[in-house]
Design a protein around this motif. Sequence first.
Motif, PDB file in Angstrom:
ATOM      1  N   ILE A 140      31.368  35.983  89.908  1.00 57.85           N
ATOM      2  CA  ILE A 140      31.300  35.475  88.543  1.00 57.85           C
ATOM      3  C   ILE A 140      30.200  36.238  87.815  1.00 57.85           C
ATOM      4  CG2 ILE A 140      32.225  33.171  89.024  1.00 57.85           C
ATOM      5  CD1 ILE A 140      29.414  32.130  89.272  1.00 57.85           C
ATOM      6  N   TYR A 141      30.216  36.179  86.502  1.00 60.53           N
ATOM      7  CA  TYR A 141      29.247  36.920  85.692  1.00 60.53           C
ATOM      8  C   TYR A 141      28.550  35.948  84.757  1.00 60.53           C
ATOM      9  CZ  TYR A 141      31.618  41.001  87.558  1.00 60.53           C
ATOM     10  OH  TYR A 141      32.144  41.935  88.417  1.00 60.53           O
ATOM     11  N   GLN A 142      27.264  35.738  84.996  1.00 60.48           N
ATOM     12  CA  GLN A 142      26.496  34.781  84.228  1.00 60.48           C
ATOM     13  C   GLN A 142      25.072  35.290  84.033  1.00 60.48           C
ATOM     14  OE1 GLN A 142      27.624  32.162  82.724  1.00 60.48           O
ATOM     15  NE2 GLN A 142      29.608  31.811  83.705  1.00 60.48           N
ATOM     16  N   GLU A 143      24.321  34.601  83.184  1.00 63.63           N
ATOM     17  CA  GLU A 143      22.964  35.029  82.848  1.00 63.63           C
ATOM     18  C   GLU A 143      21.929  34.418  83.788  1.00 63.63           C
ATOM     19  OE1 GLU A 143      20.489  33.671  79.235  1.00 63.63           O
ATOM     20  OE2 GLU A 143      21.420  35.550  78.567  1.00 63.63           O
ATOM     21  N   ARG A 183      22.920  39.091  81.780  1.00 64.36           N
ATOM     22  CA  ARG A 183      24.194  38.738  82.393  1.00 64.36           C
ATOM     23  C   ARG A 183      24.424  39.658  83.596  1.00 64.36           C
ATOM     24  NH1 ARG A 183      28.694  35.909  80.666  1.00 64.36           N
ATOM     25  NH2 ARG A 183      30.728  36.587  81.446  1.00 64.36           N
ATOM     26  N   HIS A 206      21.364  31.816  90.331  1.00 65.63           N
ATOM     27  CA  HIS A 206      22.573  32.144  91.081  1.00 65.63           C
ATOM     28  C   HIS A 206      23.182  30.875  91.685  1.00 65.63           C
ATOM     29  CE1 HIS A 206      20.388  35.940  90.831  1.00 65.63           C
ATOM     30  NE2 HIS A 206      21.512  36.586  91.128  1.00 65.63           N
ATOM     31  N   TYR A 261      16.158  37.754  80.820  1.00 63.57           N
ATOM     32  CA  TYR A 261      17.428  37.163  81.221  1.00 63.57           C
ATOM     33  C   TYR A 261      18.557  38.129  80.881  1.00 63.57           C
ATOM     34  CZ  TYR A 261      15.100  32.707  82.016  1.00 63.57           C
ATOM     35  OH  TYR A 261      14.283  31.716  82.503  1.00 63.57           O
ATOM     36  N   ARG A 309      26.305  40.217  87.785  1.00 60.77           N
ATOM     37  CA  ARG A 309      27.335  39.866  88.757  1.00 60.77           C
ATOM     38  C   ARG A 309      26.743  38.958  89.818  1.00 60.77           C
ATOM     39  NH1 ARG A 309      29.176  41.222  93.772  1.00 60.77           N
ATOM     40  NH2 ARG A 309      31.433  41.486  94.080  1.00 60.77           N
ATOM     41  N   HIS A 328      25.011  28.737  88.834  1.00 56.01           N
ATOM     42  CA  HIS A 328      26.293  29.238  88.335  1.00 56.01           C
ATOM     43  C   HIS A 328      27.367  29.226  89.411  1.00 56.01           C
ATOM     44  CE1 HIS A 328      24.695  30.225  84.441  1.00 56.01           C
ATOM     45  NE2 HIS A 328      23.748  30.983  84.965  1.00 56.01           N
ATOM     46  N   LYS A 329      26.982  29.559  90.644  1.00 57.52           N
ATOM     47  CA  LYS A 329      27.946  29.563  91.748  1.00 57.52           C
ATOM     48  C   LYS A 329      28.462  28.149  92.024  1.00 57.52           C
ATOM     49  CE  LYS A 329      26.371  30.392  95.890  1.00 57.52           C
ATOM     50  NZ  LYS A 329      25.024  30.899  95.746  1.00 57.52           N
ATOM     51  N   TYR A 385      28.289  25.508  89.927  1.00 62.54           N
ATOM     52  CA  TYR A 385      28.984  24.972  88.755  1.00 62.54           C
ATOM     53  C   TYR A 385      30.435  25.422  88.759  1.00 62.54           C
ATOM     54  CZ  TYR A 385      28.506  22.651  84.211  1.00 62.54           C
ATOM     55  OH  TYR A 385      28.580  21.758  83.170  1.00 62.54           O
ATOM     56  N   ALA A 386      30.656  26.689  89.116  1.00 58.65           N
ATOM     57  CA  ALA A 386      32.029  27.192  89.201  1.00 58.65           C
ATOM     58  C   ALA A 386      32.800  26.485  90.313  1.00 58.65           C
ATOM     59  CB  ALA A 386      32.012  28.703  89.447  1.00 58.65           C
TER      60      ALA A 386
END
Length: 256
Positions: A227-230, A241, A51, A239, A243, A54-55, A57-58
């Motif tokens: 965001i929606y990531q794995e 995908r 989490h 693993y 929310r 991805h958070k 990186y965005a």
Amino acid sequence: MRFIDGIYKPCVEKCKNIQDIPSVLSILDNGKAVLDDNRKCDRYIAFYGGHHFHKLYAAFASTNFRYTESKDIEIIDWGCGQGLATCVLIDYLIDNNINPNIVSVTLIEPSLIALNRGNNFTRQMLQSTSSSRCTIRKVNKYIDDLTANDLASEMGTIKVHLFSNIIDVEAFSLNDLHRLILASFQGSNRLICTSPDSNGKYRLDDFSDLFSQSCQLVNSASSDLPIYQEVFYFKNKQYERCRIGRCERQFTVNLT
């Protein structure tokens, strides 16, 4: 991704067979605990590291880091835990072929075990960059206990302040933190603040407002969109995908 393959997934492998998930989340205080042993540190990364990645990186995509190319930058990671935000930033710069000269990284964290792990992870990530002479400073303190003497900085550098899942924690004074930054960091300062959900939104807004009242904010960016990531989903042991909630505030201030 160096962070995913070198830091996150190894911790997932150590922890993936955990059965009593609620108990682990309680011990970690849903990610807010000050970690006091390596087992808890591994579990924190396994449950929350994806989490974080991805958070952040965005969020980094909202800052045009091209302006740091070939320039001296300092990274200040507040309430850094195991240095995950710094590691993701370095990964982001490498993946996007952005090559600043990282002259120093300051890791601020009350848990000495987490701080030492953050130091090791940061060195691991820096091996893939040209910033081999980067100085890593470890500051083993709570944010409210910091003084300007703990925060060595040079006027001519670009400062990148990382506040990952820390501004929303109500255990310290935003006013004192604001005054400390004004007193300690001359020149260009980029502040990147992220929270895991909208519950901490008011603290991020209050922090931003403190600077807008004392300085001119430029290149501001914000988002409350998920965001929606794995990430590894412990309930299903795989693993998936999913929310990822987030609240993001970032801006630049020039301090004299």
